[in-house]
Design a protein around this motif. Structure first.
Motif, PDB file in Angstrom:
ATOM      1  N   LEU A 173       0.828  -1.217   0.000  1.00  0.00           N
ATOM      2  CA  LEU A 173       0.000   0.000   0.000  1.00  0.00           C
ATOM      3  C   LEU A 173       0.859   1.262   0.000  1.00  0.00           C
ATOM      4  CD1 LEU A 173      -2.762  -0.980   2.592  1.00  0.00           C
ATOM      5  CD2 LEU A 173      -2.665  -1.435   0.129  1.00  0.00           C
ATOM      6  N   SER A 174       0.288   2.330  -0.528  1.00  0.00           N
ATOM      7  CA  SER A 174       0.900   3.651  -0.447  1.00  0.00           C
ATOM      8  C   SER A 174      -0.027   4.574   0.331  1.00  0.00           C
ATOM      9  CB  SER A 174       1.121   4.229  -1.844  1.00  0.00           C
ATOM     10  OG  SER A 174       2.088   3.491  -2.529  1.00  0.00           O
ATOM     11  N   PHE A 175       0.576   5.570   0.966  1.00  0.00           N
ATOM     12  CA  PHE A 175      -0.162   6.497   1.811  1.00  0.00           C
ATOM     13  C   PHE A 175       0.218   7.930   1.454  1.00  0.00           C
ATOM     14  CE2 PHE A 175       0.640   2.637   4.032  1.00  0.00           C
ATOM     15  CZ  PHE A 175      -0.442   2.398   4.857  1.00  0.00           C
ATOM     16  N   GLY A 176      -0.768   8.763   1.254  1.00  0.00           N
ATOM     17  CA  GLY A 176      -0.500  10.191   1.105  1.00  0.00           C
ATOM     18  C   GLY A 176      -1.200  10.938   2.213  1.00  0.00           C
ATOM     19  N   THR A 177      -0.490  11.837   2.867  1.00  0.00           N
ATOM     20  CA  THR A 177      -1.072  12.522   4.023  1.00  0.00           C
ATOM     21  C   THR A 177      -0.947  14.034   3.875  1.00  0.00           C
ATOM     22  OG1 THR A 177       0.902  12.869   5.401  1.00  0.00           O
ATOM     23  CG2 THR A 177      -0.039  10.664   5.399  1.00  0.00           C
ATOM     24  N   GLY A 178      -1.543  14.716   4.809  1.00  0.00           N
ATOM     25  CA  GLY A 178      -1.294  16.140   4.949  1.00  0.00           C
ATOM     26  C   GLY A 178      -2.438  17.013   4.489  1.00  0.00           C
ATOM     27  N   GLN A 179      -2.359  18.263   4.937  1.00  0.00           N
ATOM     28  CA  GLN A 179      -3.448  19.169   4.587  1.00  0.00           C
ATOM     29  C   GLN A 179      -3.391  19.517   3.115  1.00  0.00           C
ATOM     30  OE1 GLN A 179      -3.113  22.621   7.120  1.00  0.00           O
ATOM     31  NE2 GLN A 179      -1.728  23.606   5.695  1.00  0.00           N
ATOM     32  N   CYS A 180      -4.540  19.904   2.618  1.00  0.00           N
ATOM     33  CA  CYS A 180      -4.731  20.162   1.189  1.00  0.00           C
ATOM     34  C   CYS A 180      -3.978  21.407   0.738  1.00  0.00           C
ATOM     35  CB  CYS A 180      -6.218  20.350   0.946  1.00  0.00           C
ATOM     36  SG  CYS A 180      -6.624  20.738  -0.755  1.00  0.00           S
ATOM     37  N   ASN A 181      -3.394  21.319  -0.436  1.00  0.00           N
ATOM     38  CA  ASN A 181      -2.860  22.482  -1.133  1.00  0.00           C
ATOM     39  C   ASN A 181      -3.995  23.035  -1.998  1.00  0.00           C
ATOM     40  OD1 ASN A 181      -0.026  21.761  -0.284  1.00  0.00           O
ATOM     41  ND2 ASN A 181      -0.539  19.966  -1.529  1.00  0.00           N
ATOM     42  N   VAL A 182      -4.825  23.855  -1.397  1.00  0.00           N
ATOM     43  CA  VAL A 182      -6.086  24.258  -2.036  1.00  0.00           C
ATOM     44  C   VAL A 182      -5.865  24.882  -3.406  1.00  0.00           C
ATOM     45  CG1 VAL A 182      -8.065  25.816  -1.835  1.00  0.00           C
ATOM     46  CG2 VAL A 182      -7.269  24.518   0.159  1.00  0.00           C
ATOM     47  N   LYS A 183      -4.813  25.683  -3.506  1.00  0.00           N
ATOM     48  CA  LYS A 183      -4.541  26.413  -4.744  1.00  0.00           C
ATOM     49  C   LYS A 183      -4.374  25.483  -5.949  1.00  0.00           C
ATOM     50  CE  LYS A 183      -3.086  30.216  -6.914  1.00  0.00           C
ATOM     51  NZ  LYS A 183      -3.885  31.433  -7.022  1.00  0.00           N
ATOM     52  N   ARG A 184      -3.984  24.255  -5.668  1.00  0.00           N
ATOM     53  CA  ARG A 184      -3.782  23.310  -6.773  1.00  0.00           C
ATOM     54  C   ARG A 184      -5.071  22.951  -7.484  1.00  0.00           C
ATOM     55  NH1 ARG A 184      -0.112  18.058  -5.429  1.00  0.00           N
ATOM     56  NH2 ARG A 184       1.896  18.992  -5.815  1.00  0.00           N
ATOM     57  N   TYR A 185      -6.181  23.090  -6.772  1.00  0.00           N
ATOM     58  CA  TYR A 185      -7.434  22.542  -7.308  1.00  0.00           C
ATOM     59  C   TYR A 185      -8.552  23.571  -7.428  1.00  0.00           C
ATOM     60  CZ  TYR A 185      -4.925  18.632  -5.093  1.00  0.00           C
ATOM     61  OH  TYR A 185      -3.970  17.751  -4.686  1.00  0.00           O
ATOM     62  N   ASN A 186      -8.434  24.719  -6.737  1.00  0.00           N
ATOM     63  CA  ASN A 186      -9.645  25.527  -6.593  1.00  0.00           C
ATOM     64  C   ASN A 186     -10.131  26.144  -7.895  1.00  0.00           C
ATOM     65  OD1 ASN A 186      -7.703  27.549  -6.753  1.00  0.00           O
ATOM     66  ND2 ASN A 186      -8.282  28.553  -4.824  1.00  0.00           N
ATOM     67  N   ARG A 187      -9.249  26.471  -8.800  1.00  0.00           N
ATOM     68  CA  ARG A 187      -9.703  27.052 -10.062  1.00  0.00           C
ATOM     69  C   ARG A 187     -10.503  26.029 -10.880  1.00  0.00           C
ATOM     70  NH1 ARG A 187      -8.275  27.363 -15.153  1.00  0.00           N
ATOM     71  NH2 ARG A 187      -6.384  26.142 -14.843  1.00  0.00           N
ATOM     72  N   GLN A 188      -9.975  24.832 -10.985  1.00  0.00           N
ATOM     73  CA  GLN A 188     -10.653  23.815 -11.773  1.00  0.00           C
ATOM     74  C   GLN A 188     -12.006  23.440 -11.145  1.00  0.00           C
ATOM     75  OE1 GLN A 188      -7.463  23.941 -10.736  1.00  0.00           O
ATOM     76  NE2 GLN A 188      -6.180  22.461 -11.850  1.00  0.00           N
ATOM     77  N   LEU A 189     -12.027  23.342  -9.806  1.00  0.00           N
ATOM     78  CA  LEU A 189     -13.289  22.983  -9.146  1.00  0.00           C
ATOM     79  C   LEU A 189     -14.301  24.122  -9.287  1.00  0.00           C
ATOM     80  CD1 LEU A 189     -11.895  21.170  -5.968  1.00  0.00           C
ATOM     81  CD2 LEU A 189     -12.717  20.141  -8.086  1.00  0.00           C
ATOM     82  N   ARG A 190     -13.804  25.364  -9.213  1.00  0.00           N
ATOM     83  CA  ARG A 190     -14.692  26.511  -9.478  1.00  0.00           C
ATOM     84  C   ARG A 190     -15.325  26.377 -10.858  1.00  0.00           C
ATOM     85  NH1 ARG A 190     -11.706  31.751 -11.380  1.00  0.00           N
ATOM     86  NH2 ARG A 190     -11.556  30.308 -13.142  1.00  0.00           N
ATOM     87  N   ASP A 191     -14.533  25.998 -11.838  1.00  0.00           N
ATOM     88  CA  ASP A 191     -15.060  25.902 -13.204  1.00  0.00           C
ATOM     89  C   ASP A 191     -16.119  24.808 -13.325  1.00  0.00           C
ATOM     90  OD1 ASP A 191     -13.429  28.011 -13.821  1.00  0.00           O
ATOM     91  OD2 ASP A 191     -11.946  26.826 -14.906  1.00  0.00           O
ATOM     92  N   LEU A 192     -15.988  23.751 -12.538  1.00  0.00           N
ATOM     93  CA  LEU A 192     -17.038  22.727 -12.528  1.00  0.00           C
ATOM     94  C   LEU A 192     -18.329  23.283 -11.945  1.00  0.00           C
ATOM     95  CD1 LEU A 192     -15.038  19.559 -11.436  1.00  0.00           C
ATOM     96  CD2 LEU A 192     -16.266  19.854 -13.599  1.00  0.00           C
ATOM     97  N   ILE A 193     -18.202  24.121 -10.931  1.00  0.00           N
ATOM     98  CA  ILE A 193     -19.398  24.740 -10.336  1.00  0.00           C
ATOM     99  C   ILE A 193     -20.052  25.667 -11.352  1.00  0.00           C
ATOM    100  CG2 ILE A 193     -20.205  26.358  -8.572  1.00  0.00           C
ATOM    101  CD1 ILE A 193     -17.955  25.212  -6.727  1.00  0.00           C
ATOM    102  N   ILE A 194     -19.241  26.512 -11.987  1.00  0.00           N
ATOM    103  CA  ILE A 194     -19.793  27.463 -12.960  1.00  0.00           C
ATOM    104  C   ILE A 194     -20.479  26.723 -14.100  1.00  0.00           C
ATOM    105  CG2 ILE A 194     -19.182  29.232 -14.666  1.00  0.00           C
ATOM    106  CD1 ILE A 194     -16.953  30.154 -12.741  1.00  0.00           C
ATOM    107  N   ALA A 195     -19.882  25.625 -14.532  1.00  0.00           N
ATOM    108  CA  ALA A 195     -20.459  24.854 -15.646  1.00  0.00           C
ATOM    109  C   ALA A 195     -21.669  24.032 -15.216  1.00  0.00           C
ATOM    110  CB  ALA A 195     -19.395  23.935 -16.245  1.00  0.00           C
TER     111      ALA A 195
END
Lengths: 379, 379, 379, 379
Positions: C316-338
């Motif tokens: 197994l692999s594990f990824g941890t830690g708090q979110c780097n919001v900036k990496r995703y917020n523009r693309q997720l915003r565009d999903l909301i707008i669309a």
């Protein structure tokens, strides 16, 4: 201050120009200690662009921070820094995605800016005593104080990252074979980077003995395209298959391996032949959408005859475009500091800024021994 | 034929066993020319597994194809081949996804099979004159004929790919610093692989002078954990930040850097300290879900106290598990052929198969100079 | 201005505090229109952190730009913007690499900063009328003018990207099955994001009927861990194999599925069982290096008993830690707008800022219907 | 048995041919229940390839295993299976790397094999009662027993994975906009796959109302290239920037949006305009190295005039080549089983095998309602 100014095709002069000054809180002024001449400067020098007289050349710049804007946080007076040739903001969607060569902020209406280059924004070049660096926190890469590795570090402004970028576009991985077309500074840096990434064998294709000798010096296999078809030479050394990956470090001013004159798609089409099915090509060699000096009507508009049918049959991938220097310059700097990379092996001459006119002339004429020139303002 | 047979804890014998034969159209029989002893063989040798007497050891195997099943297409009698330690089918969903260490076909009810290893399926080991290789088209990697590079190529069966896999799990990239805990064969291969992938600096942590000397020989920085806290030593050399990436090449039989006895999570927790925020750890060092010899009740069930709070705060990632050798062995072979990798630098002894009992004994006791032994059946 | 101020464990008050002002040329002041209460605010609220009285809460912030510093380039007065909960500079090596949750600039001596959070730097929270946003060009994400999608867009500050980040850490890909432990706002966002990334089936494990109902509403399969062992339930629905990927959206305040009280590693260890060999775990659920309220001495130091042996065996692999919001917020915003994402489905209450004390109390007590509260300053 | 046999340009016949038989231990014989006609069959049908009379067509095949070779391990008589159109060995270096469309084993001297296709090896097509499947463990994908989802599952042989592959080549990611040129079956599958991968908006460019209606039915934005320049239409809907990613689902038989006749590079060059800087293009649309019917001498050799200068300036990447179906078919199958994908929405007709001649004729003439035909041998 003194600066290298473009006057007319095949003529630059060292002239007195106004000193740069802080124009925005995020600017710094850098006192230049090293500025290199790049092959792409020659496109302007030869009059094959829309560059107007008066432009200050120079996009490969390294120096000491002289003055710091109010908004700058991480850079201080006296810091030794090298700047990517790309000017970038650090916050537009392209910069955030790592595409700092396609910044949407610094050159409105276009994706990407640079110092001292026609159509790349209002940024004066650094073949001069001083340089204004915008968005300095983002654009300055700090170097260890002193003057150690100066001729290695100046390679971080453009050609070392550009050569590396070619390998990134081609996804060069440990154990692979790589065909690099073009043994000029970028091609040699691509070959060098391929080894850094673990390539097993690298072919460097050129016809200039000096370049081929440098390729061999770093462990690559020299392929002289005047002696025999380079595609056949590469296939002969790869069980008839072709190389796993390819790099086009030549671009649109390519010369066909048979015959005379420019053949703008010659390298691209040779690579399509020289790389094996499933391969990938990294294309840092410049192609332009408008080339008034192109050999035919299509070429003048950047339209080239490409063997797309063969490329498709082989399932090739292509990555193009100028390097996003910021993506790689810190890591490559660390290789230099650790003694694991010495990209200065490509440097042929270190001259005072005042000798720029002569240096341009000899570099342009490919005079022996003028392969990569660094200028040093005397100060 | 003769083979190395496990008799009881701390005892193996070279005995006569039945020759292997083609059992399935996709099998081949390989006449073994080199078979290495692996650190993981010692887990069985020491009686810390459920291995029963009679098992033939050996999962690092190289030889000449002797007999070929009817279904085999690409392998011919006389081919020189090296086999991954994993036995894999090549067509289950894990194999297709590249997880050949977790094949769902070859060891029903479990993900993953291997030669000569307890609980890894019915595959006899290769510390013997002959070896049956199932799914031969998939499991045999062809080598150049002859006997050149024999001691390099045998490293392709396990430890070279395993060291490389550690770097893949940690996503070691050009310019990075890497902390490798453990300077045994796998740790040295991980450090070596880190350089192949372009690492700028690699720290190898151990206490055995011989291992630390080998680490320095390949350009790594030796960290003796008995002299001082290895975490502090690494931080001191990385501006207090820690390394970019880490490798655990020790596993559950770790020894604390202070005090005595096993401390199964000691290396894991040191790495969480020694790697900087955003780092990644590659963990090829073996951890087991059941360890009857573990120092406490939890450890016996493979439950270890891990500094998960600190790991989360730093945003670390962890990759674990045995190597999918097939993913890397061809490319690493090509580096050997091109003269760009010589993994045999870890080999300490080459002995006839008949000396296996003595070799196991000395290797197990970490007798000086017994770091990596290759056995050669006399034939 | 009015702001939500922490007074003592289990008590916040809406108080008059000093207005924020431009402190640096790259700052902007935002007039808050929406500020959400986050589950992680409760850690401070319950007194399980070192938060001192007087701190203004709020790291999920959206509003209208009121005032702009001299150095800001892309943001203008009147722009509607949402800010990542992370404060980040945009130019340190972590930010440049996309790890904006681990910025090295904004909170000296630590990797990462946030608004209104203990130990995350000197940034006041946004459960208030106004908020100072540093490095505004980098930290503000522009939204379409008006007030459309207000309750969707406020989810971009933290939980929608955090849920998405969990899937990124687990590398959730089309066709896969995903086990999400925790049906709170982050768990639901992870499940929702898994579908956005093409998951075929998503299991959401919780015991609160309201949460399980919401999970089913978005197409997930609800697993009530009080009815039966969730691992067995998931295996029963995946041919005994387990899910391809897993998400821990619970963290250290986990409750064992049998018995009572906190069992900080319960979810982590269940996931190790519930995910199939070769799987990956995304762990956005908070784990802390110091938890004074932890159930035992080890837990108080963030040391948890983890089934590392089993995890290794399964690769197994594990990824941890708090979110780097900036990496995703523009693309997720565009999903909301669309119109392709409506993350506001998790919102339970929209209240005036003045009702914050009551909202905190009910949210903390998991009062029915208080699953995700948005506060609106009246202005 | 009965099979669809190519007789001459524009003519196929259903004829009696010899039954296939097990030729190698790893073969199986499949009794075909569904075989689809593909747009690429028309290249042969129209006589624009070197296909000789007598060839049995059909590379999209699904059925029930009738007979099993001795070496086959995982497939049993009675299993319901669908086969990728690519024939692949599973063990050559390309297959192991996931490039099963470029298998080096099955079609000696060429990279890649297929059923029923000129120059793709000696594999008879499946528009017939029975089909021999080589390397059956690798090439058969098991389906749930029964006949549920039959018209969805048959899409797994080619066009669903091919559409998905286009998105993979273009690296379509959540939130992005995608321009798909071509609204035929592959284009629709690419648009459909873009949504599966989380695209926010997808443009489908065509001129056939029926295709544009289907595009809208799955949520895409229809762009009729006869009404206006499609590049301008896409830019108008993307703030003048262009789409993030592009797909060429047309290939070399493209028609210019102005004027008449074939313009083989028209779509490629439109995409270079329609995609924004830093974009990526996925090119599953067929381009061939030899097209005797091409409109000019260059086109006949697969050499096309491509706007490489503009592409370079924008830093575009291109991925080409036929789909490696095996990389995606399991995951896409699982989406169908879970009810999250119904690719059969493109199917227009289900006909008995005996009606193949008429079906080919109407499909070739783009007769309304003949967009995707499935043939069923009656048995």
């Amino acid at each position: 201050m003194q600066a290298v100014v473009y006057r007319e095709p095949f003529k630059v002069a060292v002239e007195q120009v106004e000193d740069p000054r802080i124009e925005h809180p995020n600017d710094v002024i850098v006192r230049i200690t090293s500025a290199a001449i790049c092959g792409s400067d020659l496109h302007m020098y030869e009059g094959r662009t829309a560059a107007e007289p008066g432009i200050v050349f120079g996009h490969e710049n390294l120096g000491i921070v002289q003055e710091v804007g109010d908004g700058v946080v991480s850079i201080k007076e006296g810091d030794r820094v090298v700047m990517p040739f790309n000017v970038a903001c650090g916050f537009c969607k392209n910069c955030v995605a790592g595409y700092t060569g396609f910044c949407l902020t610094v050159n409105p209406g276009f994706a990407g800016g640079a110092y001292g280059y026609v159509a790349m924004g209002p940024y004066r070049g650094g073949q001069a005593e001083y340089l204004r660096v915008p968005f300095a926190d983002f654009n300055c890469l700090k170097l260890p104080p002193g003057n150690e590795h100066e001729s290695d570090f100046i390679m971080l402004a453009d050609i070392f990252p550009t050569g590396y970028h070619a390998c990134e576009l081609a996804d060069v991985s440990p154990g692979e074979t790589v065909a690099v077309f073009g043994g000029g500074p970028v091609g040699l840096m691509a070959a060098y980077s391929a080894f850094i990434r673990g390539a097993s064998r690298v072919f460097v294709v050129d016809r200039v003995p000096e370049r081929l000798a440098k390729a061999e010096q770093i462990g690559a296999i020299a392929i002289n395209f005047e002696q025999d078809d380079p595609v056949e030479q590469i296939k002969a050394q790869t069980n008839g298959e072709g190389a796993d990956k390819g790099v086009d470090a030549v671009g649109y001013q390519a010369v066909a391996h048979e015959g005379e004159g420019e053949a703008p798609a010659a390298v691209l089409n040779s690579l399509i032949q020289a790389v094996r099915p499933t391969g990938r090509l990294g294309i840092p060699g410049l192609y332009v959408p408008s080339d008034p000096g192109g050999p035919d009507e299509h070429a003048k508009q950047g339209m080239l005859l490409v063997a797309i049918g063969k490329a498709f049959e082989k399932g090739l991938s292509f990555g193009t475009g100028q390097c996003n220097v910021k993506r790689y310059n810190r890591q490559l700097r660390d290789l230099i500091i650790a003694g694991r990379a010495q990209p200065s092996f490509v440097v042929s001459n270190e001259l005072p800024l005042t000798q720029a006119p002569e240096a341009y002339e000899k570099f342009d004429q490919r005079v022996d021994g003028y392969t990569k020139v660094i200028l040093h303002p005397v100060s």
